[in-house]
Scaffold this motif. Structure first.
Motif, PDB file in Angstrom:
ATOM      1  N   LEU A  80       0.858  -1.178   0.000  1.00 30.47           N
ATOM      2  CA  LEU A  80       0.000   0.000   0.000  1.00 30.47           C
ATOM      3  C   LEU A  80       0.894   1.227   0.000  1.00 30.47           C
ATOM      4  N   HIS A  81       0.734   2.068  -1.018  1.00 29.50           N
ATOM      5  CA  HIS A  81       1.571   3.254  -1.148  1.00 29.50           C
ATOM      6  C   HIS A  81       0.680   4.477  -1.043  1.00 29.50           C
ATOM      7  N   GLY A  82       0.919   5.292  -0.010  1.00 28.80           N
ATOM      8  CA  GLY A  82       0.148   6.514   0.197  1.00 28.80           C
ATOM      9  C   GLY A  82       1.027   7.734   0.102  1.00 28.80           C
ATOM     10  N   GLN A  83       0.418   8.878   0.334  1.00 29.45           N
ATOM     11  CA  GLN A  83       1.159  10.130   0.245  1.00 29.45           C
ATOM     12  C   GLN A  83       2.179  10.251   1.376  1.00 29.45           C
ATOM     13  N   THR A  84       1.815   9.797   2.570  1.00 28.13           N
ATOM     14  CA  THR A  84       2.693   9.930   3.731  1.00 28.13           C
ATOM     15  C   THR A  84       3.285   8.602   4.178  1.00 28.13           C
ATOM     16  N   TYR A  85       2.478   7.537   4.156  1.00 25.13           N
ATOM     17  CA  TYR A  85       2.905   6.240   4.677  1.00 25.13           C
ATOM     18  C   TYR A  85       2.881   5.183   3.579  1.00 25.13           C
ATOM     19  N   ASN A  86       3.780   4.214   3.707  1.00 23.73           N
ATOM     20  CA  ASN A  86       3.814   3.044   2.844  1.00 23.73           C
ATOM     21  C   ASN A  86       3.761   1.809   3.735  1.00 23.73           C
ATOM     22  N   TYR A  87       2.973   0.818   3.339  1.00 25.49           N
ATOM     23  CA  TYR A  87       2.852  -0.409   4.109  1.00 25.49           C
ATOM     24  C   TYR A  87       3.136  -1.581   3.201  1.00 25.49           C
ATOM     25  N   ASN A  88       3.781  -2.606   3.761  1.00 29.80           N
ATOM     26  CA  ASN A  88       4.014  -3.853   3.066  1.00 29.80           C
ATOM     27  C   ASN A  88       3.417  -4.955   3.937  1.00 29.80           C
ATOM     28  N   ILE A  89       2.337  -5.567   3.486  1.00 26.98           N
ATOM     29  CA  ILE A  89       1.636  -6.588   4.264  1.00 26.98           C
ATOM     30  C   ILE A  89       1.888  -7.935   3.597  1.00 26.98           C
ATOM     31  N   GLU A  90       2.558  -8.830   4.296  1.00 28.77           N
ATOM     32  CA  GLU A  90       2.793 -10.162   3.760  1.00 28.77           C
ATOM     33  C   GLU A  90       1.493 -10.952   3.825  1.00 28.77           C
ATOM     34  N   TYR A  91       1.262 -11.773   2.804  1.00 32.05           N
ATOM     35  CA  TYR A  91       0.016 -12.545   2.752  1.00 32.05           C
ATOM     36  C   TYR A  91      -0.125 -13.485   3.941  1.00 32.05           C
ATOM     37  N   ARG A  92       0.981 -14.001   4.456  1.00 31.43           N
ATOM     38  CA  ARG A  92       0.898 -14.899   5.615  1.00 31.43           C
ATOM     39  C   ARG A  92       0.491 -14.151   6.886  1.00 31.43           C
ATOM     40  N   ASN A  93       0.565 -12.816   6.884  1.00 28.83           N
ATOM     41  CA  ASN A  93       0.146 -11.988   8.008  1.00 28.83           C
ATOM     42  C   ASN A  93      -1.375 -11.766   8.014  1.00 28.83           C
ATOM     43  N   ILE A  94      -2.046 -12.079   6.920  1.00 30.97           N
ATOM     44  CA  ILE A  94      -3.499 -11.900   6.826  1.00 30.97           C
ATOM     45  C   ILE A  94      -4.187 -13.104   7.460  1.00 30.97           C
ATOM     46  N   THR A  95      -4.992 -12.841   8.487  1.00 26.88           N
ATOM     47  CA  THR A  95      -5.668 -13.930   9.203  1.00 26.88           C
ATOM     48  C   THR A  95      -7.111 -14.129   8.744  1.00 26.88           C
ATOM     49  N   ARG A  96      -7.778 -13.066   8.333  1.00 28.86           N
ATOM     50  CA  ARG A  96      -9.161 -13.176   7.855  1.00 28.86           C
ATOM     51  C   ARG A  96      -9.484 -12.012   6.936  1.00 28.86           C
ATOM     52  N   ALA A  97     -10.524 -12.221   6.135  1.00 28.18           N
ATOM     53  CA  ALA A  97     -10.969 -11.172   5.219  1.00 28.18           C
ATOM     54  C   ALA A  97     -12.494 -11.228   5.135  1.00 28.18           C
ATOM     55  N   PHE A  98     -13.118 -10.061   5.126  1.00 28.57           N
ATOM     56  CA  PHE A  98     -14.569  -9.951   5.069  1.00 28.57           C
ATOM     57  C   PHE A  98     -14.959  -8.968   3.975  1.00 28.57           C
ATOM     58  N   LEU A  99     -16.027  -9.255   3.261  1.00 32.67           N
ATOM     59  CA  LEU A  99     -16.625  -8.322   2.318  1.00 32.67           C
ATOM     60  C   LEU A  99     -18.011  -8.017   2.864  1.00 32.67           C
ATOM     61  N   LEU A 100     -18.196  -6.794   3.371  1.00 30.69           N
ATOM     62  CA  LEU A 100     -19.423  -6.436   4.084  1.00 30.69           C
ATOM     63  C   LEU A 100     -20.180  -5.335   3.359  1.00 30.69           C
ATOM     64  N   PRO A 101     -21.501  -5.487   3.199  1.00 25.90           N
ATOM     65  CA  PRO A 101     -22.293  -4.399   2.607  1.00 25.90           C
ATOM     66  C   PRO A 101     -22.483  -3.280   3.623  1.00 25.90           C
ATOM     67  N   LYS A 102     -22.510  -2.050   3.148  1.00 29.00           N
ATOM     68  CA  LYS A 102     -22.771  -0.910   4.029  1.00 29.00           C
ATOM     69  C   LYS A 102     -24.276  -0.637   4.026  1.00 29.00           C
ATOM     70  N   PRO A 103     -24.802  -0.029   5.079  1.00 31.18           N
ATOM     71  CA  PRO A 103     -26.245   0.227   5.164  1.00 31.18           C
ATOM     72  C   PRO A 103     -26.790   1.144   4.070  1.00 31.18           C
ATOM     73  N   ASP A 104     -25.926   1.948   3.434  1.00 28.22           N
ATOM     74  CA  ASP A 104     -26.410   2.871   2.406  1.00 28.22           C
ATOM     75  C   ASP A 104     -26.711   2.177   1.080  1.00 28.22           C
TER      76      ASP A 104
END
Length: 97
Positions: free
Chosen positions: A19-43
């Motif tokens: 993830l590359h942003g204006q101020t911060y950059n993050y590198n997330i290894e796939y093995r660090n991901i424990t769960r993922a959710f796709l959630l609808p918003k109320p709108d």
């Protein structure tokens, strides 16, 4: 991105998510991901994609155990895969459609 706050470009590499942003950059290894959710918003216009992390990402003194991204429900995104079709077939087989 909602958490951490800001606009980021996302690069999906073979072993990690960058993830590359204006101020911060993050590198997330796939093995660090424990769960993922796709959630609808109320709108009913947006959906939220939540990634749970084993080791939280840090922004200053704040620790974020989840990365939260918001997308428009009807939007279609285009991605460019920087691999040859032959390499994709050999590595992933029929897992990608």
């Amino acid at each position: 991105m909602i958490i951490p706050r800001g606009k980021y470009t996302m690069d999906m590499l073979s072993n990690s998510l960058r993830l590359h942003g204006q101020t911060y950059n993050y590198n997330i290894e796939y093995r660090n991901i424990t769960r993922a959710f796709l959630l609808p918003k109320p709108d009913s216009v947006h959906v939220t994609f939540v990634i749970g992390l084993e080791s939280p990402i840090r922004q200053g003194n704040t620790m974020h155990p989840y990365a939260v991204m918001q997308f428009t429900k009807e939007a279609e995104e285009t991605i460019n895969v920087n691999m040859e079709a032959e390499e994709i077939q050999n590595k992933y087989g029929d897992d990608l459609t």
